[in-house]
Design a protein around this motif. Structure first.
Motif, PDB file in Angstrom:
ATOM      1  N   GLU A 195     -37.736  -4.094 -21.532  1.00  0.00           N
ATOM      2  CA  GLU A 195     -38.176  -5.296 -20.826  1.00  0.00           C
ATOM      3  C   GLU A 195     -39.594  -5.696 -21.233  1.00  0.00           C
ATOM      4  N   ALA A 196     -40.485  -4.702 -21.270  1.00  0.00           N
ATOM      5  CA  ALA A 196     -41.877  -4.987 -21.626  1.00  0.00           C
ATOM      6  C   ALA A 196     -41.972  -5.518 -23.043  1.00  0.00           C
ATOM      7  N   ARG A 197     -41.175  -4.883 -23.941  1.00  0.00           N
ATOM      8  CA  ARG A 197     -41.226  -5.344 -25.332  1.00  0.00           C
ATOM      9  C   ARG A 197     -40.696  -6.770 -25.454  1.00  0.00           C
ATOM     10  N   ALA A 198     -39.612  -7.054 -24.726  1.00  0.00           N
ATOM     11  CA  ALA A 198     -39.048  -8.412 -24.773  1.00  0.00           C
ATOM     12  C   ALA A 198     -40.049  -9.435 -24.244  1.00  0.00           C
ATOM     13  N   GLU A 199     -40.682  -9.096 -23.084  1.00  0.00           N
ATOM     14  CA  GLU A 199     -41.671 -10.008 -22.518  1.00  0.00           C
ATOM     15  C   GLU A 199     -42.821 -10.243 -23.488  1.00  0.00           C
ATOM     16  N   SER A 200     -43.292  -9.161 -24.124  1.00  0.00           N
ATOM     17  CA  SER A 200     -44.417  -9.280 -25.051  1.00  0.00           C
ATOM     18  C   SER A 200     -44.066 -10.159 -26.243  1.00  0.00           C
ATOM     19  N   GLU A 201     -42.858  -9.945 -26.806  1.00  0.00           N
ATOM     20  CA  GLU A 201     -42.467 -10.747 -27.964  1.00  0.00           C
ATOM     21  C   GLU A 201     -42.287 -12.220 -27.588  1.00  0.00           C
ATOM     22  N   ILE A 202     -41.715 -12.435 -26.380  1.00  0.00           N
ATOM     23  CA  ILE A 202     -41.537 -13.833 -25.938  1.00  0.00           C
ATOM     24  C   ILE A 202     -42.884 -14.519 -25.747  1.00  0.00           C
ATOM     25  N   HIS A 203     -43.807 -13.828 -25.065  1.00  0.00           N
ATOM     26  CA  HIS A 203     -45.131 -14.425 -24.827  1.00  0.00           C
ATOM     27  C   HIS A 203     -45.865 -14.688 -26.137  1.00  0.00           C
ATOM     28  N   SER A 204     -45.738 -13.774 -27.104  1.00  0.00           N
ATOM     29  CA  SER A 204     -46.396 -13.968 -28.399  1.00  0.00           C
ATOM     30  C   SER A 204     -45.825 -15.177 -29.124  1.00  0.00           C
ATOM     31  N   ALA A 205     -44.476 -15.303 -29.085  1.00  0.00           N
ATOM     32  CA  ALA A 205     -43.846 -16.450 -29.753  1.00  0.00           C
ATOM     33  C   ALA A 205     -44.246 -17.762 -29.096  1.00  0.00           C
ATOM     34  N   LEU A 206     -44.285 -17.741 -27.753  1.00  0.00           N
ATOM     35  CA  LEU A 206     -44.705 -18.965 -27.053  1.00  0.00           C
ATOM     36  C   LEU A 206     -46.161 -19.317 -27.355  1.00  0.00           C
ATOM     37  N   ALA A 207     -47.012 -18.274 -27.419  1.00  0.00           N
ATOM     38  CA  ALA A 207     -48.433 -18.517 -27.683  1.00  0.00           C
ATOM     39  C   ALA A 207     -48.645 -19.132 -29.053  1.00  0.00           C
ATOM     40  N   ARG A 208     -47.815 -18.691 -30.042  1.00  0.00           N
ATOM     41  CA  ARG A 208     -47.953 -19.262 -31.385  1.00  0.00           C
ATOM     42  C   ARG A 208     -47.652 -20.768 -31.389  1.00  0.00           C
ATOM     43  N   GLU A 209     -46.872 -21.225 -30.414  1.00  0.00           N
ATOM     44  CA  GLU A 209     -46.546 -22.644 -30.291  1.00  0.00           C
ATOM     45  C   GLU A 209     -47.436 -23.337 -29.257  1.00  0.00           C
ATOM     46  N   SER A 210     -48.498 -22.625 -28.825  1.00  0.00           N
ATOM     47  CA  SER A 210     -49.455 -23.166 -27.835  1.00  0.00           C
ATOM     48  C   SER A 210     -48.786 -23.469 -26.504  1.00  0.00           C
ATOM     49  N   ILE A 211     -47.750 -22.730 -26.182  1.00  0.00           N
ATOM     50  CA  ILE A 211     -47.097 -22.881 -24.879  1.00  0.00           C
ATOM     51  C   ILE A 211     -47.625 -21.777 -23.979  1.00  0.00           C
ATOM     52  N   THR A 212     -48.638 -22.134 -23.195  1.00  0.00           N
ATOM     53  CA  THR A 212     -49.298 -21.138 -22.337  1.00  0.00           C
ATOM     54  C   THR A 212     -48.904 -21.277 -20.880  1.00  0.00           C
TER      55      THR A 212
END
Length: 628
Positions: free
Chosen positions: A32-49
């Motif tokens: 779960e933590a890894r999934a959340e981290s990867e999702i947040h990183s991908a969103l951040a790369r698209e400036s979706i904060t």
């Protein structure tokens, strides 16, 4: 005793199960933590904060408020590339859309000598045609540049009033930028003088409707004054200026103070302009005015750096020499003094008698001019009459001059200069003598005295004795009523009776000698913008009929194009060639052929009620002395 081993085995199983469960829980949290981290990183790369991903076992809860529906969908898409899209639960919200905002309507109108430009966004509807119509009228034949866009949205409150006022300002101001918005109009313009500036500002303020804010910036650039002129007189009528020029207000104040110190009363002004020949202009003017007072009267004229001081003819010679000598010594270096003690002037006023030779011209309030007195020879008499007709009108000049070969050199120039000054009056008289020139009368131009003084100083030369006694009267209110169509045609006929329009031999190019005729016709047409007229081209019978028809059409077109070049509105004019079909004289004689070669202006009458139509007699205007 078998119970103990069983308990031990059961305990081992329980412990193993607990360890397996713990391991599974730990593994699940790590996933779960890894999934959340990867999702947040991908969103951040698209400036979706703004989006938050929370994993719960195999499911991912997406929360947050998306600025737009498109960004919400983008966040879901990015998350679906990391975990199975079926495991993503969309719990996001979208910011409510803002209500549709009305466009900002704004119109800019730019007008100068080259035409009118229209730029901006206006409401859709009939306003575009209203704006274009006003712009066409203001341009007076010059090009119109239309860069308007429209929006199908109701005009805001106050827009219509601001628009109507802005269009009125466009008609008033020949050189201007007018910015129109709802409830406000901003105007930047250029006027020709301070008096015109004040008049325009008053006119615009009076025309401003209630509820419309007005911002005005009308400038009056300083004119270039050539020659830079000052003329001050002290005589039996008191002290006064005929002309006063200054570079700035401080210099003008200094000159006016010097004049008041020697007797000037009432209102007086100096024209502020460029062209002052020396920074010490004001100082030289003060000295000259003071010296004139010491002489007891006379006139002082400053034209650039030349100063002419003419004393009264009663001034004692000793006083004249003393005062003018001191003035010449004290003047700044750049200025030169011409001092004159004139002989007594005798005025006959009829151009006759035993006194000095005279030329006399009188201008009546009706515009009629009489020329009497003396001129040098026949060419001079012809030149004087032609010049007067050009200035006052072809049929308004009567000549009664006599020849005198003993007149001094420069006499024709003095006569023509005097007539040029007389042309600035509504009525008056001119007397020219070898040593004196006098102009009296009434004018409707408030700057006529200064212009006449500048003219005489420039053309008559130094040390010339002349008198200007011109009174100003305010011009009458202009009449808005246009002349009747028949009057317009008759006025053109008067011009063309005196001189035909001619072409260069064998050409469709208007001869240079006919340019003045075209200019006179233009003045009539400007007063008759809506009168329908035909410009007809006609030839004699020499040459082929087909060639003559083509030549007549081209010459009629040439006249029309000459009017277009002078910015005459031609929507009411047509050009048509008739060739040799409508002679007005016998083609068997040279005089008859000359009469048949012509351009004719005719009034286009409304269609008659019956089939019988009468052809109007064309008004002669044109053509060449060469056979067609």
């Amino acid at each position: 005793m078998r119970l103990a081993p069983n308990l031990i085995a059961l305990s081992a199983i329980v412990i193993a199960a607990l360890l397996a469960l713990l391991t599974a829980v730990l593994a699940s949290h790590l996933i779960e933590a890894r999934a959340e981290s990867e999702i947040h990183s991908a969103l951040a790369r698209e400036s979706i904060t703004w989006a938050q991903a929370d994993a719960d076992g195999l499911q991912v809860h997406m929360t947050g408020t998306a600025p737009t529906e498109a960004l919400r969908f983008r966040a879901l898409t990015i998350t679906g590339t990391i975990v199975d899209a079926a495991r993503v639960l969309d719990e996001m919200e979208v910011t409510p859309a803002k209500p549709f905002e009305a466009p900002e309507f704004k119109l800019e109108l730019l007008r100068n000598e080259t035409g009118v430009s229209m730029i901006g966004l206006i409401p859709a509807g009939e306003q575009r045609e209203d704006i274009s119509s006003t712009a066409r009228d203001a341009a007076d034949g010059a090009p119109i540049t239309d860069m308007l866009n429209t929006a199908d949205y109701p005009a805001p409150e106050g827009w219509q009033a601001a628009l109507e006022f802005g269009l009125k300002a466009l008609d008033i101001l020949p050189r201007s930028k007018i910015s129109i918005a709802a409830d406000s109009v901003a105007i930047t313009a250029i006027s020709d003088s301070e008096s015109q500036k004040a008049s325009l500002e008053d006119k615009l303020r009076n025309a401003r409707p209630d509820g419309v804010d007005l911002a005005m910036n009308i400038s009056a650039p300083r004119p270039v004054i050539t020659p830079f002129t000052l003329r001050f007189l002290i005589d039996e009528d008191g002290a006064r200026f005929d002309a006063c020029s200054a570079e700035e207000n401080t210099t003008a104040t200094r000159i006016l103070a010097a004049a008041r110190a020697v007797g000037l009363e009432g209102k007086a002004t100096c024209t502020i302009g460029l062209g002052m020949p020396s920074p010490r202009w004001g100082e030289a003017a003060e000295m000259s005015i003071k010296a004139l007072k010491e002489l007891g009267g006379g006139s002082v004229t400053m034209a650039d750096a030349d100063i002419t001081l003419i004393a009264l003819d009663t001034t004692p010679q000793r006083d004249f020499d003393k005062i003018t000598g001191a003035l010449e010594a004290d003047l700044p270096d750049v200025f030169s003094l011409h001092a004159v003690l004139p002989e007594p002037v005798e005025i006959d006023g009829r151009g006759e008698g035993d006194g000095p030779p005279e030329f006399v011209a009188t201008l009546s309030p009706e515009g009629l001019v009489q020329l009497r007195g003396r001129v040098t020879d026949l060419p001079a008499r012809s030149a004087t009459e032609s010049y007067a007709r050009a200035r006052f009108g072809l049929n308004k000049v009567h000549g009664g001059m006599v020849l005198d070969a003993e007149l001094p050199d420069g006499w024709p120039l003095r006569v023509l200069t005097g007539l040029e000054g007389l042309s600035q009056l509504t009525n008056g008289s001119l007397i020219v003598q070898p040593e004196f020139l006098e102009l009296r009368g009434v004018t409707t131009r408030d700057d006529a005295n200064a212009e006449i003084a500048r003219l005489f100083s420039q053309k008559l030369g130094d040390a010339q004795n002349y008198k200007i006694d011109v009174a100003y009267e305010a011009p009458p209110e202009p009449e808005d009523q246009a002349p009747a169509p028949e009057v317009c045609v008759a006025n053109i006929n008067d011009i063309l009776t005196a001189q035909k329009i001619t072409f260069e031999p064998g050409s469709v190019t208007i001869d240079g000698a006919s340019r003045d005729v075209i200019d006179q016709i233009v003045e009539v047409l400007r007063e008759c913008p809506d009168v329908p007229m035909e410009i007809g081209g006609h030839t004699d019978s020499q040459g082929s009929e087909k060639l003559n028809l083509s030549l007549s059409q081209q010459r009629a077109d040439a006249v029309l194009n000459a009017l277009v070049a002078r910015r005459v509105l031609i929507s009411n004019l047509t050009a048509k060639g008739y060739g040799e079909a409508t002679p007005i004289a016998d083609n068997e004689t040279e005089a008859g052929r000359e009469a048949n070669r012509r351009i004719a202006f005719t009034l286009i009458a409304p269609e008659p009620a019956t089939d019988d139509t009468a052809q109007e007699t064309p008004s002669e205007t044109e053509d060449t002395n060469e056979p067609d």
